[in-house]
Design a protein around this motif. Structure first.
Motif, PDB file in Angstrom:
ATOM      1  N   CYS A   1       0.811  -1.210   0.000  1.00 19.26           N
ATOM      2  CA  CYS A   1       0.000   0.000   0.000  1.00 19.26           C
ATOM      3  C   CYS A   1       0.848   1.265   0.000  1.00 19.26           C
ATOM      4  CB  CYS A   1      -0.939   0.013   1.196  1.00 19.26           C
ATOM      5  SG  CYS A   1      -0.079   0.325   2.748  1.00 19.26           S
ATOM      6  N   ASN A   2       2.181   1.091   0.015  1.00 14.71           N
ATOM      7  CA  ASN A   2       3.095   2.227  -0.043  1.00 14.71           C
ATOM      8  C   ASN A   2       3.141   3.089   1.220  1.00 14.71           C
ATOM      9  OD1 ASN A   2       5.075   2.759  -1.820  1.00 14.71           O
ATOM     10  ND2 ASN A   2       4.004   4.433  -2.845  1.00 14.71           N
ATOM     11  N   PHE A   3       2.493   2.640   2.283  1.00 13.50           N
ATOM     12  CA  PHE A   3       2.638   3.337   3.563  1.00 13.50           C
ATOM     13  C   PHE A   3       4.123   3.396   3.898  1.00 13.50           C
ATOM     14  CE2 PHE A   3       3.602   2.784   8.044  1.00 13.50           C
ATOM     15  CZ  PHE A   3       2.910   3.825   8.639  1.00 13.50           C
ATOM     16  N   SER A   4       4.576   4.509   4.491  1.00 11.01           N
ATOM     17  CA  SER A   4       5.975   4.532   4.922  1.00 11.01           C
ATOM     18  C   SER A   4       6.130   5.329   6.207  1.00 11.01           C
ATOM     19  CB  SER A   4       6.874   5.103   3.824  1.00 11.01           C
ATOM     20  OG  SER A   4       6.861   6.504   3.851  1.00 11.01           O
ATOM     21  N   MET A   5       7.183   5.032   6.957  1.00  8.62           N
ATOM     22  CA  MET A   5       7.426   5.745   8.208  1.00  8.62           C
ATOM     23  C   MET A   5       8.935   5.804   8.478  1.00  8.62           C
ATOM     24  SD  MET A   5       6.336   2.752  10.924  1.00  8.62           S
ATOM     25  CE  MET A   5       6.933   3.571  12.401  1.00  8.62           C
ATOM     26  N   ARG A   6       9.322   6.796   9.301  1.00  3.28           N
ATOM     27  CA  ARG A   6      10.721   6.853   9.722  1.00  3.28           C
ATOM     28  C   ARG A   6      10.989   5.659  10.626  1.00  3.28           C
ATOM     29  NH1 ARG A   6      11.255  11.726  12.512  1.00  3.28           N
ATOM     30  NH2 ARG A   6      12.637  10.493  13.830  1.00  3.28           N
ATOM     31  N   ILE A   7      12.199   5.170  10.613  1.00  2.00           N
ATOM     32  CA  ILE A   7      12.485   4.020  11.463  1.00  2.00           C
ATOM     33  C   ILE A   7      12.663   4.532  12.891  1.00  2.00           C
ATOM     34  CG2 ILE A   7      14.076   2.109  11.902  1.00  2.00           C
ATOM     35  CD1 ILE A   7      14.681   2.371   8.823  1.00  2.00           C
ATOM     36  N   PRO A   8      11.823   4.083  13.814  1.00  2.00           N
ATOM     37  CA  PRO A   8      11.875   4.618  15.169  1.00  2.00           C
ATOM     38  C   PRO A   8      13.142   4.151  15.894  1.00  2.00           C
ATOM     39  CG  PRO A   8      10.316   2.808  15.053  1.00  2.00           C
ATOM     40  CD  PRO A   8      10.811   3.033  13.658  1.00  2.00           C
ATOM     41  N   ALA A   9      13.519   4.897  16.924  1.00  2.00           N
ATOM     42  CA  ALA A   9      14.698   4.529  17.697  1.00  2.00           C
ATOM     43  C   ALA A   9      14.371   3.400  18.671  1.00  2.00           C
ATOM     44  CB  ALA A   9      15.220   5.742  18.460  1.00  2.00           C
ATOM     45  N   ALA A  10      13.120   3.361  19.105  1.00  2.00           N
ATOM     46  CA  ALA A  10      12.701   2.322  20.041  1.00  2.00           C
ATOM     47  C   ALA A  10      11.532   1.546  19.462  1.00  2.00           C
ATOM     48  CB  ALA A  10      12.294   2.957  21.368  1.00  2.00           C
ATOM     49  N   CYS A  11      11.334   0.333  19.961  1.00  2.00           N
ATOM     50  CA  CYS A  11      10.259  -0.524  19.462  1.00  2.00           C
ATOM     51  C   CYS A  11       8.902   0.079  19.823  1.00  2.00           C
ATOM     52  CB  CYS A  11      10.389  -1.913  20.069  1.00  2.00           C
ATOM     53  SG  CYS A  11       8.986  -2.986  19.692  1.00  2.00           S
ATOM     54  N   PRO A  12       8.006   0.237  18.851  1.00  2.00           N
ATOM     55  CA  PRO A  12       6.696   0.839  19.147  1.00  2.00           C
ATOM     56  C   PRO A  12       5.855  -0.034  20.088  1.00  2.00           C
ATOM     57  CG  PRO A  12       6.971   0.467  16.782  1.00  2.00           C
ATOM     58  CD  PRO A  12       8.171  -0.096  17.444  1.00  2.00           C
ATOM     59  N   THR A  13       6.156  -1.339  20.171  1.00  2.00           N
ATOM     60  CA  THR A  13       5.363  -2.220  21.027  1.00  2.00           C
ATOM     61  C   THR A  13       5.863  -2.210  22.477  1.00  2.00           C
ATOM     62  OG1 THR A  13       5.198  -3.634  19.091  1.00  2.00           O
ATOM     63  CG2 THR A  13       4.368  -4.543  21.171  1.00  2.00           C
ATOM     64  N   CYS A  14       7.186  -2.455  22.682  1.00  2.00           N
ATOM     65  CA  CYS A  14       7.688  -2.632  24.047  1.00  2.00           C
ATOM     66  C   CYS A  14       8.625  -1.510  24.474  1.00  2.00           C
ATOM     67  CB  CYS A  14       8.401  -3.972  24.169  1.00  2.00           C
ATOM     68  SG  CYS A  14       9.988  -4.005  23.321  1.00  2.00           S
ATOM     69  N   ALA A  15       8.844  -0.540  23.579  1.00  2.00           N
ATOM     70  CA  ALA A  15       9.708   0.597  23.854  1.00  2.00           C
ATOM     71  C   ALA A  15      11.167   0.205  24.048  1.00  2.00           C
ATOM     72  CB  ALA A  15       9.212   1.395  25.063  1.00  2.00           C
ATOM     73  N   GLY A  16      11.476  -1.060  23.786  1.00  2.00           N
ATOM     74  CA  GLY A  16      12.864  -1.506  23.894  1.00  2.00           C
ATOM     75  C   GLY A  16      13.737  -0.823  22.847  1.00  2.00           C
ATOM     76  N   PRO A  17      14.994  -0.554  23.173  1.00  2.00           N
ATOM     77  CA  PRO A  17      15.866   0.186  22.257  1.00  2.00           C
ATOM     78  C   PRO A  17      16.648  -0.716  21.286  1.00  2.00           C
ATOM     79  CG  PRO A  17      16.936  -0.035  24.371  1.00  2.00           C
ATOM     80  CD  PRO A  17      15.645  -0.793  24.478  1.00  2.00           C
ATOM     81  N   TYR A  18      16.307  -1.998  21.224  1.00  2.00           N
ATOM     82  CA  TYR A  18      17.144  -2.914  20.437  1.00  2.00           C
ATOM     83  C   TYR A  18      16.488  -3.296  19.106  1.00  2.00           C
ATOM     84  CZ  TYR A  18      18.865  -3.308  25.193  1.00  2.00           C
ATOM     85  OH  TYR A  18      19.306  -3.028  26.444  1.00  2.00           O
ATOM     86  N   LEU A  19      16.273  -2.306  18.266  1.00  2.00           N
ATOM     87  CA  LEU A  19      15.696  -2.613  16.954  1.00  2.00           C
ATOM     88  C   LEU A  19      16.813  -2.998  15.991  1.00  2.00           C
ATOM     89  CD1 LEU A  19      12.902   0.038  16.347  1.00  2.00           C
ATOM     90  CD2 LEU A  19      12.674  -2.387  16.881  1.00  2.00           C
ATOM     91  N   GLU A  20      16.550  -4.068  15.263  1.00  2.00           N
ATOM     92  CA  GLU A  20      17.583  -4.575  14.385  1.00  2.00           C
ATOM     93  C   GLU A  20      16.984  -4.707  12.986  1.00  2.00           C
ATOM     94  OE1 GLU A  20      19.831  -8.774  14.281  1.00  2.00           O
ATOM     95  OE2 GLU A  20      19.363  -8.006  16.274  1.00  2.00           O
ATOM     96  N   GLN A  21      17.769  -4.392  11.957  1.00  2.00           N
ATOM     97  CA  GLN A  21      17.265  -4.593  10.592  1.00  2.00           C
ATOM     98  C   GLN A  21      17.726  -5.960  10.120  1.00  2.00           C
ATOM     99  OE1 GLN A  21      18.167  -1.267   8.095  1.00  2.00           O
ATOM    100  NE2 GLN A  21      17.337   0.199   9.565  1.00  2.00           N
ATOM    101  N   THR A  22      16.789  -6.778   9.707  1.00  2.00           N
ATOM    102  CA  THR A  22      17.164  -8.138   9.310  1.00  2.00           C
ATOM    103  C   THR A  22      16.767  -8.405   7.866  1.00  2.00           C
ATOM    104  OG1 THR A  22      15.068  -9.043  10.017  1.00  2.00           O
ATOM    105  CG2 THR A  22      16.818  -9.005  11.658  1.00  2.00           C
ATOM    106  N   GLY A  23      17.336  -9.443   7.317  1.00  2.00           N
ATOM    107  CA  GLY A  23      17.065  -9.797   5.929  1.00  2.00           C
ATOM    108  C   GLY A  23      17.633  -8.716   5.022  1.00  2.00           C
ATOM    109  N   TYR A  24      17.806  -9.023   3.756  1.00  2.00           N
ATOM    110  CA  TYR A  24      18.347  -7.986   2.887  1.00  2.00           C
ATOM    111  C   TYR A  24      17.729  -8.074   1.507  1.00  2.00           C
ATOM    112  CZ  TYR A  24      21.265 -12.007   1.980  1.00  2.00           C
ATOM    113  OH  TYR A  24      21.689 -13.264   1.720  1.00  2.00           O
ATOM    114  N   GLY A  25      17.742  -6.919   0.823  1.00  2.00           N
ATOM    115  CA  GLY A  25      17.229  -6.838  -0.538  1.00  2.00           C
ATOM    116  C   GLY A  25      18.289  -6.290  -1.475  1.00  2.00           C
ATOM    117  N   THR A  26      17.867  -5.935  -2.678  1.00  2.00           N
ATOM    118  CA  THR A  26      18.817  -5.528  -3.722  1.00  2.00           C
ATOM    119  C   THR A  26      19.689  -4.334  -3.324  1.00  2.00           C
ATOM    120  OG1 THR A  26      16.884  -4.439  -4.664  1.00  2.00           O
ATOM    121  CG2 THR A  26      17.654  -6.414  -5.763  1.00  2.00           C
ATOM    122  N   GLN A  27      19.133  -3.388  -2.553  1.00  2.00           N
ATOM    123  CA  GLN A  27      19.939  -2.206  -2.189  1.00  2.00           C
ATOM    124  C   GLN A  27      21.142  -2.609  -1.348  1.00  2.00           C
ATOM    125  OE1 GLN A  27      17.540   0.830  -0.351  1.00  2.00           O
ATOM    126  NE2 GLN A  27      16.291   1.100  -2.178  1.00  2.00           N
TER     127      GLN A  27
END
Ligand code: ADP
Ligand code: ZN
Length: 762
Positions: free
Chosen positions: A497-523
């Protein structure tokens, strides 16, 4: 007399109108203006008859307002084809008729031709130019007015004001010259030439190395296999009767050459050719060769053109000024009247299926069109669709094979890298295996080119919280967001649907600060290749990279011209290209598609791997492919490595037979959307119940579901799904039953999508 009229209004089916007393009934395919509520709209006559039909009282039928054409505007057999499409795919006549109309004649605006100002030098203007060149007139010579007159003196038919402007001659200068009587200005109708303009690779200028010219092509001697294939196809085309032939030719076997000669032959016999390709910009060599072979008598139809360009092309075809139409799936409805040959190149390609109403498959419509026209239909591919190949083996279609590459060039040598071993040796973050890295380095050293495929866009495929194990999901769809963009401006975006958002510093669910980007694509792969090969010129080709019009063809041209060493991208790169200097193809995560719960997952993977490996070694140097996977023993991967289509076909057919999937049965996929899942399931249940009750014998089709769709939520709506499996002989009956059942529930129908012969059931 009564007529059925299709009006370009998506929800409407055929409408009945009366021809007023004393008026000659319009021809099938003519445009008529009809009353529709308080409006008047233009539609196409589909049918005419003496009686109004059993369920309509003649008194309630309104008369036509106006007949616009005394001969068919759309050829009558194309109208018939549209009607077949509407019925077969359960789409309304209104939605389907749009496909056969030129853009901009929709609604009431019948004729929209582009006119432009054309400027011509007058004798007085030419005389003043001569005097300006005389000694003593120094100062005038460099003036803009003088430049304009000079340009015009070399253009006896005049120049477009826009062309003058591109030479720095403004409208003001032209107006001044006109006042002096030095130039005349006229408005002329101009046909936009889609070959000019931004689609650089479609130009035929000699400095563009877009592959061999037509003259070179016809000057060549065909190989023995090409000769055999051509003579068989020629024979079928000359019979003047309907035939379908599957041209099964391995990658690099020279199918294009066969098409060109066959097309020339058909043209000689006075009939027209439809040449369908998955995407024009991806097959520039094909477009160029046909353009050269057929000169002005080629028309091009594809979605990259502006409406105006499409309109002009449509008119040229309609006027019979064209012998060959080359285009993407919608070109199957081109308004030709004497079709003798339809070629569907890369017939297995998923882009032939339209994923919106009418959900037609251009290959299947092409076959129906060929049948009505008594034409030859050629389905060309290195990896034919299972359905097509089954028909070829059963004798329903002809089968023509070319099993060897041109000049006996070897097929690429394929190495499979088991990534489990690679992770054990190199750590879990490795993207390019040692084998692939070395192979890439070698290519840079040798000044050869490489392609690296990963069929997944973006930088990272998920944002994952190490504290609560949650992912960053789309608020509207049941998928996780994909990270895109450059480091500083990276955003998480939904691919649906093309929704987009800035990547938050903390997890929106538990407010934990350990967000990790996983998996990879062409970029991410692009970055990795740049990092490992600093000397290489690297570019990326995927839908994000080519969003701007024209950027795809310019990227391909740069690659072809050797300005790029390594091209990283998605399956877009796998289609039909011929890049002679590519000697290496690397595939990252060959199993991307295998994880999908779709019955065509194996077939798609096999096709993609075979096609992309086939891009290597098409020139003088032999090619190599390195395929990285977590499932090296999967049969799609194994058999793609051996490029053994027949073995894959038999293996896959066993699975399809056991699971009751096409080509053994026909599928109709019904999706119901609603505000909640329970509503979606309830409405689908109503459809399923009626379908089950309607099939009294209980053996012509089976109704599976309803169940939540694999993509349970999309753009804020919940989705449930019913799958109907019909036996071959019951397919038409089953489709008709589905359409009837759904339309009997009008409230539900608006939220229901019927997909006949779906490519995917996700
Ligand atoms: P396919 O579509 O079957 O993968 P192409 O039509 O792209 O293959 O042809 C592969 C390459 O071989 C192209 O570069 C083409 O110009 C070249 N080629 C085709 N036929 C001949 C021939 N008879 N002699 C020499 N080269 C040929
Ligand atoms: Zn979304």
């Amino acid at each position: 007399v009564f007529v059925s009229v299709a009006v370009p209004v998506p929800q409407l089916d055929l409408l009945t109108y009366a021809v007023p007393e004393g008026v000659r009934p319009p021809a099938i395919g003519a445009r008529v203006v009809v009353p529709l509520g308080t409006r008047a709209v233009t539609g196409i006559v589909v049918d005419s008859r003496e009686t109004a039909g059993p369920d309509v009282s003649p008194d309630l039928i309104k008369p036509l307002k106006q007949i616009l054409d005394d001969r068919p505007f759309v050829p009558s057999d194309v109208v018939e084809l549209a009607q077949w499409t509407a019925e077969y795919y359960g789409a309304g006549a209104g939605a389907t008729i749009v496909a056969v109309l030129p853009p901009k004649t929709r609604g009431n605006r019948a004729d929209a031709h582009k006119t432009e100002r054309v400027v011509t030098a007058t004798p007085a203007g030419l005389a003043s130019l001569a005097s300006a060149a005389a000694p003593g007139a120094e100062r005038k010579r460099g003036s803009t007015a003088n430049v304009a007159l000079q340009l015009l003196s070399r253009a006896p038919d005049g120049l477009r004001a826009a062309d003058l402007k591109s030479h720095g001659v403004s409208a003001g200068v032209v107006a001044r010259l006109s006042k002096l009587g030095y130039v005349s200005i006229a408005r002329a109708r101009v046909e936009r030439d889609p070959f000019a303009g931004s689609a650089a690779t479609l130009r035929t200028s000699p400095d563009l190395k877009a592959g061999p010219t037509y003259r070179e092509v016809v000057g060549r001697r065909l190989t023995e296999e090409q000769t055999c294939a051509l003579s068989r196809l020629r024979e079928l085309a000359r019979s003047g009767r309907f035939h379908v032939a599957v041209l099964h030719g391995v990658t690099g076997s020279g199918k294009t050459e066969v098409y060109v000669r066959l097309a020339a032959d058909v043209r000689q016999s006075g009939r027209q050719v439809l040449m369908l390709v998955p995407e024009i910009a991806l097959t520039p060599a094909v477009a160029t060769i046909f353009r050269e072979a057929f000169g002005d008598r080629v028309a091009i139809q594809h979605s990259g053109l502006s409406d105006g360009e499409r309109h002009d092309q449509w008119q040229r075809i309609r006027n019979g000024d064209v012998d060959l139409v080359i285009g993407t799936r919608s070109a199957v409805f081109a308004p030709c009247e004497r079709v003798g040959l339809i070629v569907v190149d890369e017939e297995h390609d998923a882009s032939y299926k339209q994923e919106e109403t009418p959900r037609y498959h251009a290959r299947d419509v092409a076959i129906v069109r060929g049948q009505k026209a008594g034409a030859l239909v050629v389905l060309g591919s290195a990896t034919p669709a299972l359905e097509s190949y089954a028909n070829a083996l059963s004798g329903k279609y002809d089968r023509v094979t070319m099993m060897r590459r041109i000049l006996d060039r070897p097929l690429p040598a394929v190495t499979v890298v088991d990534m489990r071993g690679e992770f054990a040796a190199e750590g879990p973050d490795v993207i390019l295996s040692r084998r692939l890295r070395e192979a890439l380095e070698l290519r840079i050293e040798r000044r050869e080119q490489a392609i690296v495929l990963l069929n997944r866009r973006g930088f990272a495929t998920a944002v994952f919280c190490r504290q609560c194990a949650g992912t960053l999901d789309c608020p509207n769809c049941s998928v996780s967001l994909v990270v895109h963009g450059q480091e500083a401006s990276r955003r998480a975006r939904c691919h649906y649907c093309n929704f987009s958002m800035r990547i938050p510093a903390a997890c929106p669910t538990c407010a934990g600060p350990y967000l990790e980007q996983t998996g990879y694509g062409t970029q991410r792969v692009e970055d990795e290749v740049r990092r490992l090969l600093p000397a290489a010129r690297v570019a990326r080709l995927d839908r994000d990279a080519v969003r701007r019009k024209g950027s795809l063809s310019s990227l391909l041209t740069r690659f072809r011209d050797g300005e790029i060493d390594v091209l990283v991208g998605t399956q877009m790169m796998a289609k039909g290209h011929d890049f002679p200097r590519v000697t290496l193809v690397g595939v990252i995560s060959a199993d991307v598609g295998l994880g999908m719960a779709d019955f065509r997952a194996s077939e798609r993977t096999f096709q993609l791997l075979t096609q992309v490996a086939g891009r290597a070694g098409r020139g003088d140097e032999p090619g190599e492919a390195v395929i990285q996977t977590l499932y090296p023993e999967h049969y799609s991967i194994q058999l793609a490595c051996r490029q053994d289509y027949p073995a894959f076909y038999h293996r896959e057919l066993t699975f399809r037979r056991a699971m009751r999937y096409p080509p053994f049965v026909s599928l109709v996929n019904i999706t119901v959307r609603a505000k909640t899942m329970s509503a979606a399931l309830r409405d689908a249940e109503a459809i399923a119940d009626r379908l089950r009750a309607a099939d009294e014998s209980q053996d012509s089709y089976r109704v599976l579901g309803p169940a939540p769709a694999a993509l349970a939520r999309l753009r804020g709506e919940y989705r449930s799904q019913i799958l109907v499996k019909a036996t071959k002989s019951a397919r038409r009956m089953a489709c008709a039953q589905v359409v009837e059942t759904v339309s009997a529930l009008p409230g539900v129908a608006r939220r229901t999508t019927v997909d006949v012969d779906p490519l995917s059931v996700l």
